[in-house]
Design a protein around this motif. Structure first.
Motif, mmCIF file in Angstrom:
data_model
loop_
_atom_site.group_PDB
_atom_site.id
_atom_site.type_symbol
_atom_site.label_atom_id
_atom_site.label_comp_id
_atom_site.label_asym_id
_atom_site.label_seq_id
_atom_site.Cartn_x
_atom_site.Cartn_y
_atom_site.Cartn_z
ATOM 1 N N ASP A 1 0.825 -1.218 0.000
ATOM 2 C CA ASP A 1 0.000 0.000 0.000
ATOM 3 C C ASP A 1 0.858 1.267 0.000
ATOM 4 O OD1 ASP A 1 -2.223 -1.587 0.026
ATOM 5 O OD2 ASP A 1 -2.700 -1.278 2.147
ATOM 6 N N GLN A 2 1.902 1.263 0.798
ATOM 7 C CA GLN A 2 2.757 2.447 0.886
ATOM 8 C C GLN A 2 3.505 2.683 -0.415
ATOM 9 O OE1 GLN A 2 4.545 3.178 4.738
ATOM 10 N NE2 GLN A 2 6.519 3.606 3.759
ATOM 11 N N THR A 3 3.973 1.599 -1.026
ATOM 12 C CA THR A 3 4.670 1.724 -2.312
ATOM 13 C C THR A 3 3.722 2.237 -3.387
ATOM 14 O OG1 THR A 3 6.099 -0.133 -1.695
ATOM 15 C CG2 THR A 3 6.064 0.508 -4.013
ATOM 16 N N GLU A 4 2.518 1.666 -3.445
ATOM 17 C CA GLU A 4 1.541 2.080 -4.455
ATOM 18 C C GLU A 4 1.148 3.550 -4.290
ATOM 19 O OE1 GLU A 4 0.146 0.551 -7.138
ATOM 20 O OE2 GLU A 4 1.667 -0.993 -6.799
ATOM 21 N N LYS A 5 1.138 4.032 -3.057
ATOM 22 C CA LYS A 5 0.746 5.417 -2.797
ATOM 23 C C LYS A 5 1.788 6.409 -3.297
ATOM 24 C CE LYS A 5 -0.591 8.581 0.940
ATOM 25 N NZ LYS A 5 -0.850 8.717 2.393
ATOM 26 N N TYR A 6 3.075 6.055 -3.200
ATOM 27 C CA TYR A 6 4.122 7.045 -3.453
ATOM 28 C C TYR A 6 4.943 6.804 -4.722
ATOM 29 C CZ TYR A 6 3.155 8.524 1.326
ATOM 30 O OH TYR A 6 2.538 8.975 2.458
ATOM 31 N N TYR A 7 4.975 5.579 -5.240
ATOM 32 C CA TYR A 7 5.828 5.299 -6.393
ATOM 33 C C TYR A 7 5.072 5.589 -7.689
ATOM 34 C CZ TYR A 7 9.957 3.247 -8.550
ATOM 35 O OH TYR A 7 11.132 3.077 -9.232
ATOM 36 N N PRO B 1 3.403 5.072 -11.083
ATOM 37 C CA PRO B 1 2.762 3.818 -11.494
ATOM 38 C C PRO B 1 3.231 3.319 -12.861
ATOM 39 C CG PRO B 1 1.283 5.647 -11.887
ATOM 40 C CD PRO B 1 2.496 6.236 -11.216
ATOM 41 N N VAL B 2 4.501 2.932 -12.955
ATOM 42 C CA VAL B 2 5.066 2.486 -14.233
ATOM 43 C C VAL B 2 5.331 0.984 -14.280
ATOM 44 C CG1 VAL B 2 6.105 4.714 -14.792
ATOM 45 C CG2 VAL B 2 7.399 3.067 -13.423
ATOM 46 N N PHE B 3 5.143 0.278 -13.172
ATOM 47 C CA PHE B 3 5.384 -1.162 -13.139
ATOM 48 C C PHE B 3 4.088 -1.925 -12.884
ATOM 49 C CE2 PHE B 3 9.451 0.596 -11.432
ATOM 50 C CZ PHE B 3 10.258 0.240 -12.505
ATOM 51 N N GLY B 4 3.920 -3.029 -13.586
ATOM 52 C CA GLY B 4 2.845 -3.961 -13.281
ATOM 53 C C GLY B 4 3.390 -4.987 -12.302
ATOM 54 N N ARG B 5 3.230 -4.742 -11.012
ATOM 55 C CA ARG B 5 3.875 -5.572 -9.989
ATOM 56 C C ARG B 5 2.986 -6.747 -9.571
ATOM 57 N NH1 ARG B 5 8.020 -2.248 -6.812
ATOM 58 N NH2 ARG B 5 7.767 -0.091 -7.482
ATOM 59 N N TYR B 6 3.636 -7.833 -9.183
ATOM 60 C CA TYR B 6 2.938 -8.916 -8.495
ATOM 61 C C TYR B 6 2.685 -8.487 -7.047
ATOM 62 C CZ TYR B 6 4.131 -11.923 -12.441
ATOM 63 O OH TYR B 6 4.239 -12.466 -13.683
ATOM 64 N N GLN B 7 1.639 -9.000 -6.468
ATOM 65 C CA GLN B 7 1.302 -8.663 -5.080
ATOM 66 C C GLN B 7 2.172 -9.491 -4.135
ATOM 67 O OE1 GLN B 7 -1.173 -6.066 -4.240
ATOM 68 N NE2 GLN B 7 -0.357 -5.775 -6.306
ATOM 69 N N LEU B 8 3.456 -9.208 -4.172
ATOM 70 C CA LEU B 8 4.445 -9.976 -3.427
ATOM 71 C C LEU B 8 5.460 -8.999 -2.850
ATOM 72 C CD1 LEU B 8 5.209 -12.992 -2.916
ATOM 73 C CD2 LEU B 8 6.709 -12.821 -4.903
ATOM 74 N N ALA B 9 5.634 -9.001 -1.538
ATOM 75 C CA ALA B 9 6.568 -8.093 -0.873
ATOM 76 C C ALA B 9 7.743 -8.899 -0.335
ATOM 77 C CB ALA B 9 5.868 -7.353 0.257
ATOM 78 N N LEU B 10 8.878 -8.780 -0.998
ATOM 79 C CA LEU B 10 10.052 -9.578 -0.648
ATOM 80 C C LEU B 10 10.909 -8.857 0.391
ATOM 81 C CD1 LEU B 10 10.957 -10.654 -4.285
ATOM 82 C CD2 LEU B 10 9.787 -12.029 -2.551
ATOM 83 N N THR B 11 11.524 -9.624 1.258
ATOM 84 C CA THR B 11 12.336 -9.038 2.322
ATOM 85 C C THR B 11 13.800 -9.434 2.256
ATOM 86 O OG1 THR B 11 11.770 -10.882 3.800
ATOM 87 C CG2 THR B 11 10.388 -8.889 3.912
ATOM 88 N N HIS B 12 14.105 -10.648 1.800
ATOM 89 C CA HIS B 12 15.494 -11.080 1.729
ATOM 90 C C HIS B 12 15.621 -12.314 0.851
ATOM 91 C CE1 HIS B 12 13.830 -13.547 4.979
ATOM 92 N NE2 HIS B 12 14.856 -14.383 4.827
ATOM 93 N N GLY B 13 16.868 -12.633 0.523
ATOM 94 C CA GLY B 13 17.131 -13.804 -0.285
ATOM 95 C C GLY B 13 18.393 -14.510 0.162
ATOM 96 N N LYS B 14 18.521 -15.770 -0.225
ATOM 97 C CA LYS B 14 19.715 -16.554 0.071
ATOM 98 C C LYS B 14 19.884 -17.567 -1.039
ATOM 99 C CE LYS B 14 23.124 -17.802 2.849
ATOM 100 N NZ LYS B 14 24.263 -16.883 3.130
ATOM 101 N N GLY B 15 21.004 -17.467 -1.751
ATOM 102 C CA GLY B 15 21.228 -18.376 -2.864
ATOM 103 C C GLY B 15 20.171 -18.187 -3.933
#
Length: 302
Positions: A8-14, A16-30
């Motif tokens: 919600d916060q990203t959609e409010k301020y960024y 609107p040029v990306f068609g994003r998936y409703q997925l909020a990632l926090t970290h990755g490994k490998g």
């Protein structure tokens, strides 16, 4: 933040040029990614061909962290030890002689186009035409979106920069018909990516080389997606044995850090004079640490 708050916060301020998936990632490994709800995913996208070492590779994390504690950025009017190491590694890996570092693939192609235009201008003022392929993708700046042979990316930005012509990818006859003394370069992906993963015959790339030689035009390969071992060799041009005059790179060469650039043969390196091209952030210390760590890790771990 939970996933809903992040989205919600990203959609409010960024913008609107990306068609994003409703997925909020926090970290990755490998090769795994994790979202704000604790779900685990197998990452097949790799940041659109960027994360060549996967996520949080210890060598890359260590290199960037240690460099950040010493020097993140200074102007290119000075020398740095990490840039010296990085550019030597790039040249040894690519098989070229000189390199210019930028921040993105679009900047890399923009610089290559400028160099080709400068080269053509030195021959005669009418030698400015650039040939690219239908379905190609070369970036989103005004110049590189014009070089991109896909009208959907160009709509609404007219008038586009002049001097670009498009030929069907892999069609030798069309390329022959398009060539003339007013062509300063032919810009091709050795394998088209965005356009649908089109692999040309070796004959096509060889003929493009011969035609450029015949008309004193530069052959430029955009290896932003195909570079850094994605095709089984360091760069896709190595499969065909056809070496371009300029090769652009980005994406995977920084392992996730924003990096771009182009390499050239020695005879072409001096077309640019001091002040003809540049950039504030290109070749910064953090980027160079990422490049050096990424390339040496791929080599060391085979």
């Amino acid at each position: 933040m939970d996933a809903k708050t992040i989205i919600d916060q990203t959609e409010k301020y960024y913008l609107p040029v990306f068609g994003r998936y409703q997925l909020a990632l926090t970290h990755g490994k490998g090769c795994k990614l994790y979202d704000a709800d604790g779900n685990e995913y197998l990452d097949f996208l790799a940041g659109i061909a960027v994360n060549s070492l996967g996520h949080a590779h210890p060598a890359l994390v260590k290199a960037i962290s240690e460099q950040a504690a010493k020097l993140m950025h200074c102007s290119n009017i000075y020398y740095t030890d990490i840039q010296a190491k990085a550019v030597k590694e790039i040249i040894e890996t690519t098989g070229f002689d000189r390199v210019f570092l930028a921040n993105s693939g679009a900047e890399a192609n923009e610089g290559a186009i400028k160099l080709a235009r400068k080269y053509g201008h030195q021959k005669n003022e009418g030698k400015y035409r650039i040939i690219t392929a239908v379905h190609s993708f070369h970036g989103r700046t005004m110049m590189t979106v014009t070089a991109t042979g896909q009208p959907k990316y160009q709509q609404g930005y007219e008038p586009l920069p002049a001097g670009f012509d498009y030929v069907p990818y892999g069609d030798l006859e069309a390329l022959r018909e398009a060539m003339d003394e007013d062509v300063c370069c032919v810009l091709l992906e050795p394998i088209q990516g965005e356009g649908g993963v089109h692999v040309p015959s070796d004959t096509y790339l060889h003929e493009a080389r011969l035609l450029c030689d015949k008309y004193d035009a530069l052959l430029v390969f955009d290896e932003i997606q195909t570079g850094v071992a994605r095709t089984g060799k360091w760069f896709a041009y190595m499969h065909s044995g056809v070496k371009p005059d300029i090769m652009t790179f980005a994406k995977g060469i920084g392992g996730g850090f924003p990096v771009g650039g182009f390499v050239v043969t020695e005879w072409l390196a001096h077309v640019f004079k001091p002040g003809d091209h540049g950039g504030t952030f290109g070749g910064n210390a953090l980027a160079c640490a990422a490049i050096y760590a990424t390339l040496t890790t791929i080599k060391n771990e085979n």
